[in-house]
Design an enzyme around this catalytic site. Structure first.
Site, short mmCIF file in Angstrom:
data_model
loop_
_atom_site.label_atom_id
_atom_site.label_comp_id
_atom_site.label_asym_id
_atom_site.label_seq_id
_atom_site.Cartn_x
_atom_site.Cartn_y
_atom_site.Cartn_z
CD GLU A 1 -2.94 1.19 0.27
OE1 GLU A 1 -3.06 0.20 -0.48
OE2 GLU A 1 -3.64 2.21 0.17
CG ASP A 2 1.38 3.03 3.21
OD1 ASP A 2 0.45 3.39 2.48
OD2 ASP A 2 1.26 2.85 4.43
#
Ligand code: MN
Length: 724
Positions: A80-81
């Protein structure tokens, strides 16, 4: 500020103590990877980001999960990051880990924007449906736990919205999975932001009375310890004040202030064996006065989430009541960590750690009966959702659709105007085909245009939900009258030719009114339009008027006889019903409210302009027959003993589980060889479900035989004739 080193060693301590089978080298490699990937990121409090995955891994190790779960926790924010990918993680740490991380990522992308109860229920269901691997949910809960612990660094608005989610989704999930310890912490932390005044009041009270409370607890503890050692039972005694949220809930539900509250204290006695549990219980009841009606044996009857203990409430010499829970160490593990405790146990036995099949958890959740209604209102039965798919609007609203639904179904579920002006769709931001089947968790966006031509007739075949189908039909009915008339006329005339009837016969001014009356339309165009949009079939229309048209087409034998003979009174018509009284030949219509079939007791009602409508005698609408003002409009009717067309009827089936019953009903109908026009089911509160089945039968005997079979299905509690 927390330090990376502290968290790293805390995780390692937890692993050595609680997750002894973990592959330390792999965990360390995952930590190095996460640290490198998150190197440039900081948490809200300014500390290095990697502290967060470390803390989540620590929680996962503490509940005793395996290497892949700990590694998955360390990497849970990487996809996700950071720039890391599924393939990269799969290559380095194996496919299972990559799937765990991807699963957590999907749940992370879920956005909530509502606190509507139905929405929350859908979200909880979706979480279960999306997480094919229970470890995904456990990592997600651990992720939320750490974020909740560090919520003080967020904005006020975020504190509240996150706490609401925690209270509505994560705490019930933790409870459902039997993880009491985590559930309590999630609830207490959330209460802090959701009801700050009440929270502070309770905390202030507990602080002010701390010394008093400790003294009381020490007294009880030593009394019990002395007794147990004098009889040679080995046990450990913990005293505690109940957690803040449970005190808050009791104050609310009993409308009491905290000092009026009945039981604030709880003691836990943990022993080695089950016989010891019952022995200890005897000694407790001997030492203190029993409060009647509060004893519960969750050892012989475990709670649905596997919780086992003996519970009793007693009063000490100083008049303060307190609860005592007695359990073994095994039961204690389960009470604290729920499903995770069992996972660990299983893992210890076969040590493979790559249990792909979580069937046992599904079975567990499925077998949970709602014995404790207040506590288990939010049921989570994984298997129940196989026929549903949960997707999101771009704003985060959850839409539940039948399995296999497409963006078309989605668009019409939002609003018919959205469906009607749809020109395309995006799934997760990429352009998708409008007939692409949707998957759980997809974020679906409908592309609309003011100049859209409206739905195409093909959509009726593509869409899966009745809602979409009905709305598309509606559109054709309204928007395309000219086109519908043309379509309808063509198929009507084709059907006439099929019977060698010249369509020109309708030009006969004497025939037309009779025909229109028979088909219940005001004009031919109305009838064509209805055929065109699919409201009625050409076959049905022609069927109703075929005899008349054939007669009209014949040359008249007698100059006085038009050949139509419509006003003569046959005793019954093709509907299979004999109408009594002086009504003569008339149109007969079967009421849709009670769908009578041959063999039912029936009455007829003379309608204005539509002939006689037939009701069952026990139909609520027929009860109006006793109204003197309308008495002369009710007529006696009876069934003609002729083989007639099958009759459509509906059954309503009450049951306590949906999926199995739905399939069983469908199987019974299939084996009875009746034509089924519709079958649907919906969930009702308290794990009930209602199934509706509409099908054709020849007579009441056939219907009763089917009813009998359905009534015999397990889970079915009632079968009724339906009312529309
Ligand atoms: Mn996270």
């Amino acid at each position: 500020m927390e330090s990376v080193q502290e968290h790293y060693s805390a995780m390692m301590v937890a692993i050595r103590r609680y997750a002894p089978y973990v592959d330390i080298e792999k965990v360390d490699a995952a930590y190095q990877y996460a640290e490198e990937k998150h190197a440039s990121q900081k948490r809200k409090d300014g500390s290095p980001y990697v502290i967060h995955p470390l803390a989540v891994a620590e929680i996962i190790a503490e509940i005793g999960l395996d290497t892949d779960a700990v590694v998955g926790a360390l990497l849970h924010d990487c996809i996700e990051d950071t720039d890391s990918s599924f393939d990269d993680i799969a290559k380095r740490f194996g496919r299972t880990v990559a799937e765990l991380v991807e699963g957590v990522t999907k749940l992370t992308r879920v956005q909530y924007s509502t606190t509507e109860e139905q929405q929350m229920e859908n979200l909880r269901k979706m979480f279960m449906a999306m997480s094919k691997d229970i470890r995904v949910i456990l990592i997600k809960i651990a992720d939320r736990l750490h974020n909740t612990r560090t919520l003080q660094y967020q904005t006020p608005a975020k504190k509240i919205s996150k706490s609401l989610e925690t209270m509505e989704i994560y705490a019930p999930l933790a409870h459902r999975l039997g993880m009491q310890k985590i559930k309590w912490e999630l609830e207490d932390e959330s209460l802090k932001y959701l009801e700050p005044e009440a929270y502070n009041e309770i905390m202030a009270y507990l602080d002010a009375h701390e010394e008093q409370a400790n003294q009381f607890m020490r007294g009880v503890q030593s009394k019990i310890t002395t007794r147990l050692s004098s009889v040679g039972i080995h046990g450990k005694i913990y005293g505690r004040i109940k957690h803040v949220y449970s005190i808050f809930r009791k104050m609310k539900s009993q409308h009491k202030t905290i000092d009026e509250l009945y039981d604030l204290y709880a003691f836990r006695i943990i022993v080695d064996t089950i016989p010891d549990c019952y022995n200890v219980l005897g000694h407790i009841h001997d030492l203190f006065n029993l409060v009647p009606g509060r004893f519960k044996d969750y050892i012989s009857t475990p709670k649905p989430n596997m919780y086992q203990s003996l519970h009793t409430t007693v009063i000490g010499s100083d008049g303060i009541p307190f609860e005592v829970q007695i359990r073994t160490w095994d039961m204690h593990q389960t009470a604290e960590y729920g499903v995770a405790a069992h996972w660990k146990y299983k893992q210890g036995v076969n040590k493979t750690g790559d249990e792909k099949d979580f069937e046992w958890i599904r079975r567990l959740l499925e077998s949970q009966q709602d014995t404790d209604a207040e506590e288990y209102v939010h049921s989570l039965k994984v298997d129940m959702f196989d026929d549903e798919v949960f997707v999101f609007t771009p704003k985060g609203k959850v839409i539940s659709l039948p399995q296999g639904s497409t963006p078309i179904d989605f668009a019409y579920a939002i609003h018919s105007a959205v469906g009607n002006s749809m020109v395309g769709a995006k799934i997760a931001g990429r352009i998708a085909k409008i007939d692409e089947p949707l998957k759980n968790g997809d974020i679906v966006e409908v592309i609309t245009s003011k100049t859209a031509k409206g739905p195409s007739r093909d959509w009726l075949k593509i869409c899966k939900s009745n809602q979409a189908r009905n709305k598309i039909r509606q559109w054709f009915k309204k928007e395309c009258r000219e086109e519908n008339i043309a379509h309808g006329k063509a198929s009507f005339e084709a059907e006439l030719r099929h019977f060698n009837i010249n369509p020109n016969v309708l030009n006969n001014a004497e025939v037309l009114p009779t025909v229109l009356k028979k088909v219940c339309f005001d004009s031919l165009d109305d009838m064509y339009a209805a055929i065109g949009y699919g409201g009625i079939t050409a076959q049905k229309c022609v069927g109703r008027i075929r005899d008349e048209l054939v007669q009209a087409a014949k040359p008249a034998k007698d100059p006085k006889d038009t050949g139509l003979n419509l006003n003569k009174a046959p005793t019954h018509n093709e509907s299979g019903v004999i109408v009594g009284g002086d009504i003569g030949s008339c149109m007969v219509k079967f009421s849709r409210c009670c769908t009578p079939v041959p063999g039912d007791d029936i009455v007829g009602f003379i309608t204005k302009g539509y002939g006689v409508s037939i009701h069952r005698k026990d139909c609520p609408n027929a009860k109006a027959a006793s109204d003197p003002a309308q008495a002369d409009r009710w007529v006696q009717v009876s069934w003609a003993n002729t083989e007639s067309e099958p009759f459509s009827t509906t059954l309503e089936i009450d049951s306590n589980a949906r999926q199995g019953v739905f399939l069983d009903v469908a199987t019974i109908l299939a084996s009875a060889k009746v034509r089924v026009t519709e079958i649907s089911a919906r969930d009702l509160p308290n794990d009930r479900a209602l199934t509706l089945a509409t099908f054709d039968v020849k007579n009441i005997d056939e219907l009763n035989a089917i009813k009998q079979k359905i009534r015999g299905l397990s889970g079915v509690t009632d079968v009724r004739r339906g009312r529309h």
